[in-house]
Motif scaffolding. Structure first.
Motif, mmCIF file in Angstrom:
data_model
loop_
_atom_site.group_PDB
_atom_site.id
_atom_site.type_symbol
_atom_site.label_atom_id
_atom_site.label_comp_id
_atom_site.label_asym_id
_atom_site.label_seq_id
_atom_site.Cartn_x
_atom_site.Cartn_y
_atom_site.Cartn_z
ATOM 1 N N VAL A 145 0.839 -1.197 0.000
ATOM 2 C CA VAL A 145 0.000 0.000 0.000
ATOM 3 C C VAL A 145 0.874 1.246 0.000
ATOM 4 N N GLU A 146 0.527 2.201 -0.859
ATOM 5 C CA GLU A 146 1.103 3.534 -0.785
ATOM 6 C C GLU A 146 0.140 4.409 0.024
ATOM 7 N N TRP A 147 0.576 4.833 1.216
ATOM 8 C CA TRP A 147 -0.317 5.579 2.098
ATOM 9 C C TRP A 147 -0.345 7.052 1.702
ATOM 10 N N PRO A 148 -1.547 7.622 1.486
ATOM 11 C CA PRO A 148 -1.655 9.047 1.130
ATOM 12 C C PRO A 148 -1.572 9.922 2.373
ATOM 13 N N ILE A 149 -0.353 10.246 2.780
ATOM 14 C CA ILE A 149 -0.165 11.012 4.011
ATOM 15 C C ILE A 149 -0.790 12.400 3.866
ATOM 16 N N GLY A 150 -1.501 12.813 4.903
ATOM 17 C CA GLY A 150 -2.150 14.117 4.878
ATOM 18 C C GLY A 150 -1.143 15.254 4.968
ATOM 19 N N LYS A 151 -1.371 16.281 4.194
ATOM 20 C CA LYS A 151 -0.482 17.445 4.189
ATOM 21 C C LYS A 151 -1.178 18.607 4.906
ATOM 22 N N THR A 152 -0.671 18.976 6.062
ATOM 23 C CA THR A 152 -1.223 20.104 6.807
ATOM 24 C C THR A 152 -0.425 21.355 6.489
ATOM 25 N N PRO A 153 -1.087 22.394 5.974
ATOM 26 C CA PRO A 153 -0.351 23.628 5.647
ATOM 27 C C PRO A 153 0.341 24.192 6.884
ATOM 28 N N ALA A 154 1.570 24.647 6.703
ATOM 29 C CA ALA A 154 2.314 25.240 7.813
ATOM 30 C C ALA A 154 1.923 26.708 7.951
ATOM 31 N N VAL A 155 1.512 27.084 9.153
ATOM 32 C CA VAL A 155 1.139 28.472 9.414
ATOM 33 C C VAL A 155 2.393 29.235 9.815
ATOM 34 N N PRO A 156 2.741 30.294 9.112
ATOM 35 C CA PRO A 156 3.974 31.035 9.441
ATOM 36 C C PRO A 156 3.857 31.726 10.795
ATOM 37 N N PRO A 157 4.975 31.902 11.493
ATOM 38 C CA PRO A 157 4.945 32.641 12.766
ATOM 39 C C PRO A 157 4.386 34.041 12.548
ATOM 40 N N GLN A 158 3.482 34.438 13.421
ATOM 41 C CA GLN A 158 2.850 35.738 13.280
ATOM 42 C C GLN A 158 2.185 36.138 14.589
ATOM 43 N N VAL A 159 1.822 37.391 14.687
ATOM 44 C CA VAL A 159 1.093 37.897 15.840
ATOM 45 C C VAL A 159 -0.337 38.188 15.407
ATOM 46 N N ILE A 160 -1.295 37.577 16.071
ATOM 47 C CA ILE A 160 -2.702 37.783 15.750
ATOM 48 C C ILE A 160 -3.336 38.582 16.887
ATOM 49 N N PRO A 161 -3.693 39.840 16.667
ATOM 50 C CA PRO A 161 -4.332 40.631 17.730
ATOM 51 C C PRO A 161 -5.711 40.083 18.049
ATOM 52 N N VAL A 162 -6.070 40.065 19.317
ATOM 53 C CA VAL A 162 -7.383 39.576 19.722
ATOM 54 C C VAL A 162 -8.198 40.734 20.275
ATOM 55 N N ASN A 163 -9.433 40.761 19.868
ATOM 56 C CA ASN A 163 -10.349 41.802 20.324
ATOM 57 C C ASN A 163 -11.745 41.198 20.353
ATOM 58 N N TYR A 164 -12.046 40.537 21.442
ATOM 59 C CA TYR A 164 -13.307 39.804 21.524
ATOM 60 C C TYR A 164 -13.947 39.990 22.892
ATOM 61 N N LEU A 165 -15.247 39.764 22.942
ATOM 62 C CA LEU A 165 -15.983 39.870 24.199
ATOM 63 C C LEU A 165 -15.719 38.653 25.077
ATOM 64 N N ARG A 166 -15.705 38.895 26.386
ATOM 65 C CA ARG A 166 -15.512 37.816 27.343
ATOM 66 C C ARG A 166 -16.353 38.093 28.575
ATOM 67 N N TRP A 167 -16.967 37.016 29.112
ATOM 68 C CA TRP A 167 -17.788 37.115 30.307
ATOM 69 C C TRP A 167 -17.216 36.188 31.375
ATOM 70 N N ASP A 168 -16.933 36.721 32.553
ATOM 71 C CA ASP A 168 -16.501 35.927 33.695
ATOM 72 C C ASP A 168 -17.586 35.978 34.770
ATOM 73 N N VAL A 169 -17.710 34.897 35.524
ATOM 74 C CA VAL A 169 -18.758 34.801 36.542
ATOM 75 C C VAL A 169 -18.115 34.592 37.907
ATOM 76 N N ILE A 170 -18.545 35.365 38.894
ATOM 77 C CA ILE A 170 -18.114 35.190 40.284
ATOM 78 C C ILE A 170 -19.322 34.704 41.075
ATOM 79 N N TYR A 171 -19.224 33.481 41.584
ATOM 80 C CA TYR A 171 -20.329 32.914 42.351
ATOM 81 C C TYR A 171 -20.119 33.138 43.845
ATOM 82 N N ARG A 172 -21.225 33.117 44.569
ATOM 83 C CA ARG A 172 -21.164 33.228 46.027
ATOM 84 C C ARG A 172 -20.566 31.951 46.605
#
Length: 375
Positions: free
Chosen positions: A144-171
């Protein structure tokens, strides 16, 4: 979005249970496979070569499976194993190969094409993967010749994040808040539609988080007979997005096997919600969506993780509507492999053929879970 505590608990419990069982009561047949006792030794035909490879993969005898490949010089044993079980933790990382099918497609005197269809047992149910294999003749043997999966390499980079977040403080026990605590979010069933299918009764609809805070949600339904007696109670487990951010909508589908709609007088629906910490990251973009007509009706497209963090498990839910806007079906697919940043992954949601011609529009939502914890 995160899949939430339900998937996290399922994955953790299943993993611990499998490890404990394998340690305390080693599976006899697995040990026999590992020793090579029950492997199909014949490689006299392309089908026999693929059959033997499938048996080695099922037994997780990776060294034996790898050593018999015709193109093993192109990749390492570790890469071969990660191609089947995931380079990052995902559904297949903790799955076992339950069964497989070998389907010949084309053959000559020196090579052949064979399809290997593998059914995996995962914590969220069966998952089927298919590999189209090329088989070559080497002397008197086929390899068998196995068709190995090719995962694209993501180059090193900085991705800025700007998203909503909710934290909960319980009694806690030491807090002097009296009986005060955080109220559960307000959720509402906005539509519900019963459908009679060959396998039984199906209830489908949509649930809305009306609140300004995130909610972990679920839906329970009780069927009541015409003489006002309960018939059966079921809940929506996987055909729902359990975590809803404010104002978000999720479809739900609840199955009642072997129940006829003609026996039902009414339905009692009970939405459940609890407040949870959540964030709007990672952002999963849905691209190139297409409704494919019958036969083999389906909704296809691609998911792209726009964030910088890995989404280990992704769950795609498709809600299908008729011309009047009524929900006529809810389909889903769990993605086998983790969603890496900036790497498109295809999805395919099956639509029953008898409903496909009624579909006028659709809406797709994606929920994700990261093993590092819910965000």
């Amino acid at each position: 979005m995160s899949k939430g505590p339900l998937l996290a608990i399922s994955l953790a419990v299943a993993t611990v249970a499998l490890i404990a069982i394998g340690t305390i009561w080693p599976f006899a047949s697995a040990a026999a496979y590992a020793s090579g006792e029950h492997f199909t030794g014949s490689t006299s035909t392309p089908e026999a070569a693929v059959q033997g490879l499938g048996e080695k993969i099922r037994a997780q005898a990776w060294d034996r499976a790898y050593s018999g490949l015709a193109n093993r010089a192109e990749f390492s044993e570790g890469q071969f194993r990660r191609d089947l079980t995931g380079a990052y933790p995902d559904l297949l990382t903790y799955a076992t190969l339950n069964s497989f099918e070998v389907q010949p497609e084309h053959a000559t005197a020196t090579d052949a094409n064979v399809q290997l269809k593998m059914q995996w047992s995962t914590v969220v149910g069966p998952s089927v993967t298919t590999r189209d294999l090329h088989i070559v003749k080497n002397g008197n043997e086929w390899q068998v010749e196995w068709p190995i999966g090719k995962t694209p390499a993501v180059p090193p980079q900085v991705i800025p994040v700007n998203y909503l977040r909710w934290d909960v403080i319980y009694r806690t026990a030491g807090d002097d808040w009296g009986a005060q605590d955080v109220d559960a979010p307000h959720v509402r069933i906005v539509t519900m539609h019963p459908v009679q299918r060959a396998e039984g009764l199906v209830l489908m609809g949509e649930l809305l988080n009306e609140d300004v805070v995130p909610a972990y949600v679920s839906v329970t339904a009780t069927l009541i007979s015409k003489d006002q007696k309960p018939i059966e109670t079921e809940a929506s487990f996987d055909k729902i997005s359990h975590q809803l951010l404010p104002k978000q909508v999720t479809p739900f589908l609840i199955r009642f096997p072997n129940v006829s709609l003609s026996d039902v007088g009414s339905v009692r629906m009970s939405p459940f919600s609890t407040l949870i910490s959540a964030s709007a990251d990672p952002v999963i973009e849905i691209e190139n969506e297409k409704l494919n007509p019958a036969p083999d009706a389906s909704l296809t497209g691609q998911l792209t993780n726009q964030s910088g963090q890995i989404a280990n498990v992704a769950h795609v839910l498709g809600t299908f509507y008729d011309k009047s806007g009524q929900v006529i079906w809810v389909g889903d697919q769990y993605i086998d492999h983790a969603l890496l940043p900036q790497t498109p992954v295809a999805f395919n949601i099956h639509i029953p053929e008898d409903l496909a011609r009624k579909v006028s529009s659709e809406r797709t939502v994606v929920s994700t879970f990261s093993f590092g914890g819910s965000e």
